[in-house]
Enzyme design. Structure first.
Site, PDB file in Angstrom:
ATOM      1  N   ARG A  57      64.260  12.813 -76.354  1.00 32.44           N
ATOM      2  CA  ARG A  57      64.303  11.316 -76.227  1.00 32.44           C
ATOM      3  C   ARG A  57      65.245  11.002 -77.856  1.00 32.44           C
ATOM      4  O   ARG A  57      65.685   9.770 -77.504  1.00 32.44           O
ATOM      5  CB  ARG A  57      62.882  10.836 -76.366  1.00 32.44           C
ATOM      6  CG  ARG A  57      62.268  10.824 -75.204  1.00 32.44           C
ATOM      7  CD  ARG A  57      60.785  10.669 -75.111  1.00 32.44           C
ATOM      8  NE  ARG A  57      60.075  11.776 -75.728  1.00 32.44           N
ATOM      9  CZ  ARG A  57      59.082  11.773 -76.730  1.00 32.44           C
ATOM     10  NH1 ARG A  57      58.917  10.604 -76.902  1.00 32.44           N
ATOM     11  NH2 ARG A  57      58.450  12.833 -77.027  1.00 32.44           N
ATOM     12  N   HIS A  67      51.028  15.799 -77.253  1.00 30.79           N
ATOM     13  CA  HIS A  67      52.477  15.938 -77.238  1.00 30.79           C
ATOM     14  C   HIS A  67      52.591  15.099 -75.827  1.00 30.79           C
ATOM     15  O   HIS A  67      52.252  15.551 -75.005  1.00 30.79           O
ATOM     16  CB  HIS A  67      53.247  17.114 -77.305  1.00 30.79           C
ATOM     17  CG  HIS A  67      54.857  16.752 -77.860  1.00 30.79           C
ATOM     18  ND1 HIS A  67      55.707  16.406 -76.689  1.00 30.79           N
ATOM     19  CD2 HIS A  67      55.314  16.911 -78.872  1.00 30.79           C
ATOM     20  CE1 HIS A  67      56.627  16.500 -77.493  1.00 30.79           C
ATOM     21  NE2 HIS A  67      56.674  16.546 -78.497  1.00 30.79           N
TER      22      HIS A  67
END
Lengths: 256, 648
Positions: B270, B250
């Protein structure tokens, strides 16, 4: 990065008995109490029993008492203590010890089963649920609960009163009743279940005298007393003493 | 014959995360008496750590969404290596699985018109993730947990026994699948953590739903439980693992302080507008858009910023590329000397959203940084870097039934199953995966169990062997018969684990090189030999040193699968990046790598350092069905598929 040696005092033992054991152990910048317990396992006490899973404050497994205060080991930073302080770690006091820092929290799972589940509205199928954000906000706050059971541990109704356990669900599960009661689509009432009244009559809400200890220890910052228990008490009181509500309920039950 | 307690159930589900609980509710509703084995306390599974949401093309936020779009996104994210039938079923069934959760009491965040809100995420063309703030996994696990309790309440009303039809065995671990003489599943061998007591559950069908393998790596977002147990159980039972080289790092884990390194920072940061910057303040992701995605991502910051409000006329910012791309980009920036002070990059929401919006939309992240790192994310940027997060590889299964290959009665669902995500998983596709295939595994396991005339009879030799294996760490001291190791002291399992994590992190991590992987295999062989002498102090009652000594077997098996398969695949694709083979190779598109136990009869012929325990096998993937291929433009397909595949 600076490190130092800390004094730790950890309860070790089992159902037969036990006591506090002293350790000297290295501590580094940014570490939490669980890091230190892990270091003890890796270097000095490989069989030291402790529950933990996520180490990120999300699963609620590593509950214990640090200097007598119920806390998550993974969210208690070493920097909150002075370097000279000896840090005492003991198992949750309200539950029977299994070994070292691990306790039998079965009480909570028993209580969870005693709270009737969400009742889906008969007229709505999957995908047809419509609820506004404002209406789900209240129950969502309670669903932040990670079931660390710190509130159950600290609540004075059961903390030193084993005899109250049978009749008292504890803050976590009274809050669960409040959550379902405030769920915009829970159809319990239509099925003849009044969650407010049962909280009082079957789950021991009356034992709570709103000292807010549960709210204070909640690692998720849920306002258990103000937002769940007090409104639930008000609902229960309304139901019990309001003759009109009583009458309305009686008539509706008869009609079913 | 070993004297251990025996119980009989129809279906045993190993694992009590999202996939396991969904399988268990389904099996029970099909009428099978179902036992769930849960390594931790009930409700603590790693699923609680999923933050962003559940991907399901319900079309609540954008009416153009549908299963075909979700299918396309999933295949692109996995670089077309996905077991396409799984991706198809997943995209088609995910909405029903989410809506069903509402009828069990789940409370998702809402849209203005009262439906389930959906948020943007990397690689998803439309806002698609049903969510509850940034604690969606907790909502999922609690809802399933409460559904299990609801079913137990039903059983109680009928029989007076909560556990008549569905029982959760808390804090128990399965160490072996036990078969019958014909090689069919006959039950599982378990120990109970609290007492250390062994017991055997006889069952016709076993669903493995144990999650992932992250605890083999040093920097990981994964919890204590993620020791590859199910992967190892399947291998040892004779079922192959698929494409184990694909491990997702990740892009955004915490990097400071050291004790929290690896803890996840949700992609929602994000998705909701957070941006990545290097030490020069540059939004570097614009430099890392690969050719296959060029047309789909914004060319300028201005376009990317406009997209949040006007997705019809602008393209998404490259911070929302699939995870493998973003993780590699961060790695490259740090390597080029443009990293943050603690070896990550900056992830910033503080300049992008008002403080109260951040606190409302990302409450756990706000809390996590405040509590653990003294960082106020509403006022300053976070430092983040890649962390081992998910394994795409797993037990090879039949797409429709979730049945493992070659072992009748064995099923697998969730992270432990392979195929669905190809070489890289999109965020949000994990929670939907475990609901869709958890249900399918439970359904088919229950049907299989009901269809068997007679219950398979346990092979008692296997039960005895399992008991002996589990007890070995207590007698690790002293010489082993036939081995010249006299008097050598036992190994500390914690030390072995740390060495394993370091080796996998350094040698089979995010960027891979042939000599390092060869070195890793040697190190694994060394650790394997030493792990046979892993010894424990104390007794069997809740002894974490003993549990770790047993888990080491699984981590070593899985790590060898990853290293061997990664060495074999001479290309870069998704969660497998080779510095010496940096390009994606279309000839590898149709190749699966299967891992099998090299010596299934020898149990653990672990001491041979050269040969190892794992044998690799290459197989052709099944050609993608033409009507599914027709969902893509030809220009896109040529980037992935070979001439032969396109020609048909």
């Amino acid at each position: 990065m600076s490190s130092y040696e800390a004094g730790f005092r950890v309860w070790r033992g089992d159902i037969e008995g036990g006591g506090l054991e002293d350790f000297k152990v290295e501590v580094n910048d940014g570490e939490v109490v669980l890091d230190i317990i892990h270091r003890l396992q890796a270097t000095q006490a490989p069989d030291l029993a402790v529950r933990w899973n996520c180490k990120a404050g999300k699963c609620g497994s590593c509950s214990a008492e640090i200097n007598g205060r119920p806390r998550l080991l993974c969210m208690t930073r070493m920097s909150v203590f002075s370097r000279e302080e000896t840090i005492t770690v003991t198992p949750l006091r309200a539950f029977p010890v299994i070994r070292d820092l691990v306790t039998d929290v079965g009480f909570n799972y028993t209580k969870a089963r005693e709270v009737p589940a969400f009742v889906p509205p008969r007229e709505l199928g999957p995908g047809e649920y419509r609820m506004t954000q404002a209406d789900v906000d209240r129950s969502q706050e309670f669903r932040k609960c990670i079931e660390c059971f710190l509130c159950q541990d600290t609540c004075h109704v059961v903390r030193d009163h084993e005899e109250n356990k049978a009749a008292f669900a504890g803050p976590r599960f009274l809050m669960r009743i409040a959550e379902l009661d405030m769920h915009p689509l829970d159809a319990a009432e239509a099925e003849g279940l009044d969650r407010g009244t049962t909280a009082q009559d079957e789950h021991g809400l009356g034992y709570c005298n709103i000292t807010k200890c549960c709210t204070e220890v909640c690692p998720e910052g849920i306002r258990i007393t103000d937002n769940a228990l007090i409104p639930l008490k008000e609902r229960a009181a309304d139901r019990k003493y309001d003759p009109l509500v009583w009458l309305g309920n009686t008539i509706r039950r008869r009609g079913r | 014959m070993t004297q251990v307690e025996r119980q009989r159930w129809d279906v045993v589900v190993v694992g009590a995360g999202g996939a396991g609980l969904r399988a268990a509710t389904e099996a029970r509703e099909q009428g099978a008496r179902t036992a769930v084995i849960c390594k931790s306390l009930f409700g603590k599974a790693h699923t609680v750590m999923a933050e962003g949401g559940i991907a399901a093309a319900m079309g609540n936020a954008n009416e153009h969404d549908g299963w075909e779009v979700h299918f396309r996104d999933t295949m692109r994210g996995g670089k077309f290596l996905n077991q396409w039938r799984m991706a198809e079923l997943h995209a088609q069934e995910a909405p029903d699985r989410v809506w069903e959760l509402e009828t069990w009491g789940a409370l998702f965040d809402r849209t203005a018109d009262g439906r389930i809100s959906q948020r943007n995420f990397g690689g998803h063309e439309y806002p698609r993730l049903a969510h509850v703030g940034d604690r969606t996994g907790l909502e999922l696990i609690r809802t399933l947990q409460q559904k299990i309790v609801a079913l137990q309440q039903e059983d109680f009303r009928e029989s007076g026994d909560y556990e008549a039809g569905l029982k959760v065995f808390q804090e128990c671990t399965v160490t072996r699948i036990v078969k019958d003489a014909a090689g069919r599943v006959a039950g599982v061998f378990c120990y109970e953590r609290e007492s250390g007591r062994f017991f055997v559950i006889e069952a016709s069908a076993v669903v493995i739903a144990t999650g992932g393998i992250g605890k083999s790596f040093k920097v990981t977002s994964n919890s204590w439980e993620y020791t590859g147990d199910g992967h190892a159980l399947a291998l040892l039972a004779g079922a192959p693992l698929l494409n184990m080289e694909f491990v997702q790092f990740h892009p955004t884990g915490m990097v400071w302080p050291p004790s929290v390194k690896g803890i996840l920072v949700t992609e929602s940061v994000r998705g909701d507008g957070g941006v990545l910057r290097n030490s020069e303040g540059k939004r570097f992701m614009f430099d890392y858009i690969p050719d296959v995605f060029k047309e789909k991502y914004a060319e300028s910051e201005a376009e990317g910023d406009r997209w949040y409000d006007d997705p019809e006329n602008n393209r998404r910012p490259p911070e929302l590329l699939p995870r493998d791309e973003v993780a590699r980009a961060i790695n490259a920036e740090v390597k080029a000397g443009r990293g943050s002070p603690h070896g990550g990059v900056f992830l910033d929401v503080s300049t992008r959203m008002p403080a109260e919006v951040i606190r409302r939309r990302l409450p756990s992240m706000y809390h996590q940084f405040k509590e653990l790192a003294d960082v106020d994310i509403t006022a300053e940027a976070m430092e983040v870097g890649p962390t081992c997060h998910y394994v795409m590889g797993g037990i090879a299964v039949d797409s429709d039934s979730a049945a493992a290959r070659g072992v009748p009665g064995l099923y697998a669902a969730g992270e432990v199953a392979g195929g669905m995500h190809g070489s890289n998983r999109l965020g949000g596709n994990s929670l939907s995966d475990l609901l869709v295939f958890g249900r399918r595994a439970g359904l088919h396991a229950a049907q299989y169990a009901a269809g068997l005339g007679e219950r398979p009879v346990l092979d008692e030799v296997q039960v005895d062997a399992a008991a002996a294996e589990a007890l070995r760490p207590f007698s690790a001291e002293g010489p082993t018969p036939g081995e010249a190791e006299e008097g050598r002291p036992p190994e500390n399992p914690y030390t072995l684990h740390q060495e394993l994590q370091q080796a996998m992190n350094d040698l089979v991590g995010i960027i891979r090189r042939e000599p390092e992987m060869e070195q890793a295999l040697k190190k694994l062989a060394d650790l394997r030999v030493r792990a046979r002498r892993a010894g424990v102090e104390g007794h069997r009652q809740f002894n974490p040193g003993w549990h770790l000594a047993l888990d080491l077997r699984n981590m070593l098996l899985v790590s060898e699968c990853i290293a061997r398969a990664a060495l074999e695949r001479t290309e870069s694709r998704g969660g497998h990046t080779r510095e010496d083979w940096p390009e994606m190779d279309r000839q590898w598109r149709h190749a699966n790598l299967l891992c099998r136990l090299a010596d299934p009869t020898g149990g653990l012929a672990a001491t041979d350092p050269v040969r190892g325990q794992i044998r690799l096998e290459r197989e052709e993937t099944e050609p993608i069905r033409p009507d599914l291929l027709a969902l893509f433009e030809k220009e896109e397909l040529v980037k992935y598929l070979s001439e032969e595949e396109l020609g048909s």
